[in-house]
Design a protein around this motif. Sequence first.
Motif, PDB file in Angstrom:
ATOM      1  N   TYR A 181     -12.106  11.011  27.391  1.00  0.00           N
ATOM      2  CA  TYR A 181     -11.297  10.364  26.348  1.00  0.00           C
ATOM      3  C   TYR A 181      -9.950   9.932  26.921  1.00  0.00           C
ATOM      4  CZ  TYR A 181      -8.706   9.773  21.977  1.00  0.00           C
ATOM      5  OH  TYR A 181      -7.931   9.273  20.961  1.00  0.00           O
ATOM      6  N   MET A 203      -2.790   2.234  19.496  1.00  0.00           N
ATOM      7  CA  MET A 203      -2.039   3.276  20.174  1.00  0.00           C
ATOM      8  C   MET A 203      -0.971   3.872  19.265  1.00  0.00           C
ATOM      9  SD  MET A 203      -3.584   3.547  22.965  1.00  0.00           S
ATOM     10  CE  MET A 203      -2.490   4.716  23.797  1.00  0.00           C
ATOM     11  N   ASN A 253      -7.712  11.047  15.662  1.00  0.00           N
ATOM     12  CA  ASN A 253      -7.123  10.022  16.526  1.00  0.00           C
ATOM     13  C   ASN A 253      -7.857   8.696  16.359  1.00  0.00           C
ATOM     14  OD1 ASN A 253      -5.032  11.447  17.686  1.00  0.00           O
ATOM     15  ND2 ASN A 253      -6.107  11.910  19.570  1.00  0.00           N
ATOM     16  N   SER A 295      -7.706   1.678  29.178  1.00  0.00           N
ATOM     17  CA  SER A 295      -7.913   0.670  28.136  1.00  0.00           C
ATOM     18  C   SER A 295      -7.170  -0.647  28.385  1.00  0.00           C
ATOM     19  CB  SER A 295      -7.556   1.242  26.762  1.00  0.00           C
ATOM     20  OG  SER A 295      -6.244   1.758  26.738  1.00  0.00           O
ATOM     21  N   LEU A 325      -8.397   6.051  27.398  1.00  0.00           N
ATOM     22  CA  LEU A 325      -7.075   5.648  26.919  1.00  0.00           C
ATOM     23  C   LEU A 325      -6.230   5.057  28.040  1.00  0.00           C
ATOM     24  CD1 LEU A 325      -5.826   8.396  24.411  1.00  0.00           C
ATOM     25  CD2 LEU A 325      -6.612   6.082  23.919  1.00  0.00           C
ATOM     26  N   THR A 377      -2.766   6.324  17.029  1.00  0.00           N
ATOM     27  CA  THR A 377      -3.095   7.530  17.778  1.00  0.00           C
ATOM     28  C   THR A 377      -1.861   8.409  17.969  1.00  0.00           C
ATOM     29  OG1 THR A 377      -4.884   6.397  18.963  1.00  0.00           O
ATOM     30  CG2 THR A 377      -4.010   8.411  19.955  1.00  0.00           C
TER      31      THR A 377
END
Length: 252
Positions: free
Chosen positions: A86, A128, A172, A93, A90, A131
């Motif tokens: 994960y 983002m 998230n 990305s 991120l 999150t």
Amino acid sequence: MSDTSGMTFWDHLDELRGVIVRMLVVTMLAAAVAFVMKDELFALVLAPRTSDFITYRLMGVEPFSIHLMNTGLTEQFMIHLKTAFYAGVLVASPYIIYMLFGFVAPALYDNEKKYATLLCASGYLMFMLGTALNYLLIFPLTLKFLGTYQVSEDVANMLTLQSYMDTLLMMNLVMGIVFELPVVSWILGKMGLINAQMMSTMRRHAVVAILIVAAIITPTTDAFTLFVVALPIWLLYELSILILKLNKYNIC
């Protein structure tokens, strides 16, 4: 990307394969780095379980600590892998979005490239932000309430690591998606499916829907936590209306 005017379908497919391979390699490298940095990774992930977390200190929360336990033989290792992957996604990305945009861009006109660039940048930024808001505010408040709630002092809470991580990652993802509301509204407005007047008229219905979504995201009986979750979603709805007003989109 190079000129694609003389490329066949199989040439495009081969180029897409190369793009996918490069994205996977970068993602796996980022995940591998996160996996190796286990102490730093889980110091960040598990920080909300104690009152030393920045959100609790700013709110003046009384000292507390939620103890986590492991119930499966392979559970900690699998959670380590999942969390590292994960984190890798991120971190990678921006590169993933850049590669996908680079693959699609040659087929777009100049004005379409402008809108596509704006769409990708704003979508990534909003995800983002969602999150970050979940990690810094919504999840800690939810964890504090549910993790310390007791029907009786004779019943101790035994929160598993699996439950903690599943809730954090799920929230998230949900908040990242919810924060795409202004971007989706802009797209629908551009397509002529909605406008500012329509969203303003449906504001009361939207507030009810927002409260329902907030209650699902944070299944607590705490009105304050519900308000904290619902407020940013409502602000996103109002921001969507403002975006549509500024662009003056009309329904076809």
